[in-house]
Design an enzyme around this catalytic site. Structure first.
Site, PDB file in Angstrom:
ATOM      1  N   ASP A  20     -45.189 142.426 -39.331  1.00  0.00           N
ATOM      2  CA  ASP A  20     -44.130 143.312 -38.840  1.00  0.00           C
ATOM      3  C   ASP A  20     -44.719 144.642 -38.372  1.00  0.00           C
ATOM      4  OD1 ASP A  20     -41.591 144.053 -38.204  1.00  0.00           O
ATOM      5  OD2 ASP A  20     -40.980 144.532 -40.245  1.00  0.00           O
ATOM      6  N   HIS A  37     -46.965 143.596 -29.285  1.00  0.00           N
ATOM      7  CA  HIS A  37     -47.188 142.182 -29.618  1.00  0.00           C
ATOM      8  C   HIS A  37     -48.588 141.743 -29.163  1.00  0.00           C
ATOM      9  CE1 HIS A  37     -43.178 141.929 -31.018  1.00  0.00           C
ATOM     10  NE2 HIS A  37     -42.591 141.961 -29.836  1.00  0.00           N
ATOM     11  N   LEU A 131     -60.231 125.762 -42.636  1.00  0.00           N
ATOM     12  CA  LEU A 131     -59.066 126.648 -42.765  1.00  0.00           C
ATOM     13  C   LEU A 131     -57.900 125.973 -42.060  1.00  0.00           C
ATOM     14  CD1 LEU A 131     -57.620 129.458 -43.191  1.00  0.00           C
ATOM     15  CD2 LEU A 131     -58.661 130.188 -41.052  1.00  0.00           C
TER      16      LEU A 131
HETATM   17  C1  FPP Z   1     -42.496 141.691 -35.699  1.00  0.00           C
HETATM   18  O1  FPP Z   1     -42.666 142.999 -35.211  1.00  0.00           O
HETATM   19  C2  FPP Z   1     -43.311 140.779 -34.935  1.00  0.00           C
HETATM   20  C3  FPP Z   1     -42.854 139.731 -34.213  1.00  0.00           C
HETATM   21  C4  FPP Z   1     -41.425 139.380 -34.165  1.00  0.00           C
HETATM   22  C5  FPP Z   1     -43.755 138.889 -33.405  1.00  0.00           C
HETATM   23  C6  FPP Z   1     -45.078 138.597 -33.998  1.00  0.00           C
HETATM   24  C7  FPP Z   1     -45.995 138.214 -32.915  1.00  0.00           C
HETATM   25  C8  FPP Z   1     -47.313 138.519 -32.837  1.00  0.00           C
HETATM   26  C9  FPP Z   1     -48.045 139.142 -33.926  1.00  0.00           C
HETATM   27  C10 FPP Z   1     -48.100 138.256 -31.612  1.00  0.00           C
HETATM   28  C11 FPP Z   1     -48.342 136.858 -31.225  1.00  0.00           C
HETATM   29  C12 FPP Z   1     -48.614 135.918 -32.332  1.00  0.00           C
HETATM   30  C13 FPP Z   1     -49.588 134.968 -32.309  1.00  0.00           C
HETATM   31  C14 FPP Z   1     -49.628 133.955 -33.375  1.00  0.00           C
HETATM   32  C15 FPP Z   1     -50.590 134.922 -31.256  1.00  0.00           C
HETATM   33  P1  FPP Z   1     -41.422 143.755 -34.594  1.00  0.00           P
HETATM   34  O2  FPP Z   1     -41.390 143.494 -33.147  1.00  0.00           O
HETATM   35  O3  FPP Z   1     -40.193 143.390 -35.334  1.00  0.00           O
HETATM   36  O4  FPP Z   1     -41.835 145.253 -34.894  1.00  0.00           O
HETATM   37  P2  FPP Z   1     -40.865 146.453 -35.243  1.00  0.00           P
HETATM   38  O5  FPP Z   1     -40.194 146.137 -36.546  1.00  0.00           O
HETATM   39  O6  FPP Z   1     -41.806 147.616 -35.366  1.00  0.00           O
HETATM   40  O7  FPP Z   1     -39.912 146.597 -34.088  1.00  0.00           O
END
Ligand code: FPP
Length: 251
Positions: A20, A37, A131
């Site tokens: 997050d 992201h 892994l």
């Molecule tokens: C939450 O942060 C994150 C996500 C909903 C997406 C996670 C995706 C990635 C880490 C990138 C791609 C993944 C892979 C496996 C290559 P948020 O957007 O809710 O952040 P915020 O709470 O600060 O708005």
């Protein structure tokens, strides 16, 4: 990717992470959310390398929840694209490093091209041993439990399963995570303290660790801090300390 070493005995065997804070990371830099992201995808690579290097056997990452479908469509399609790019750029290296790639979640909702790529990646790496990297995509814990209950009810109705055979093990075999041990450690970055529908069944006895570090900033030191916190805990699984033997620690 550097070579692996033996996992210290008190380290977690299975780490799950709620990644997050990508959006906030971008916001603080006046960048679009998708840039957060993108940086998050780099942290994914770093976390995989960390696990591989330290002999952690299972890493499960929450990349996209069933609730995330409600985000603005540009963000959803950007994330889908990013996942496809990740597979394209990383799969060969994952395979070369003996890493098995798999997903958990309802893949039927994903774009067909991404699904095809995921299936090919799973197939290619299926025999790898060092892994297991599981990416949760279109995943929801309650939905997973419901789907398992429906599958079991169907098997009972068809006479393939007896009610008395519905044990915890039998139930687990109907979850997306079948074949994976339960996580020892669940890390959530980004400062929130909740599970957000992630691995609800599997985290019954998992140690929880919350950090303010935003996912794009989650580096080796941050991962080590989480592991250190884990090794300092005593896991009693509902028993009392004396039953576990003196000095028994997490692991
Ligand atoms: C939450 O942060 C994150 C996500 C909903 C997406 C996670 C995706 C990635 C880490 C990138 C791609 C993944 C892979 C496996 C290559 P948020 O957007 O809710 O952040 P915020 O709470 O600060 O708005």
């Amino acid at each position: 990717m550097s070579s692996s070493s033996e996992r210290p005995p008190d380290w977690p065997r299975h780490v799950a992470i709620i990644m997050d804070g990508n959006g906030r990371w971008a916001h603080r830099r006046f960048l679009p959310r998708l840039e957060g992201h993108r940086q998050g995808a780099k942290s994914v690579r770093r976390a995989v390398e960390f696990c591989r290097r330290h002999g952690i056997e299972f890493l499960t990452l929450y990349a996209f929840s069933t609730e995330n479908w409600q985000r603005p469509s540009a963000e959803v399609s950007g994330l889908m694209k990013l996942l496809g790019q990740f597979l394209e750029s990383e799969l060969d290296e994952l395979h070369a490093n003996d890493i098995r790639f798999r997903t958990i979640g309802d893949l039927t909702r994903l774009p067909a091209r991404l699904r095809t790529r995921i299936e090919a990646g799973q197939e290619k790496t299926r025999d790898n041993q060092s892994l297991v990297l599981s990416i949760a995509l279109s995943y929801g814990g309650r939905q997973e439990i419901l789907a398992a209950a429906q599958a079991i009810a169907h098997a009972v109705k068809m006479g393939e399963l007896d009610e008395s055979s519905i044990t915890e093990d039998a139930f687990s075999r109907n979850l997306y995570t079948q074949g994976l041990p339960d996580p020892d450690l669940l890390i959530r970055t980004g400062g929130e303290m909740r599970i957000s529908n992630f691995l609800l069944w599997q985290c019954a006895y998992t140690e929880l660790y919350f950090t303010d570090v935003l996912w794009p900033d989650f580096d080796d030191q941050a991962f080590l801090d989480a592991v250190k916190a884990f090794t300092g805990r005593q896991r009693r699984f509902g028993m009392i300390a004396e039953q576990l033997g003196a000095g028994e620690r997490a692991g």
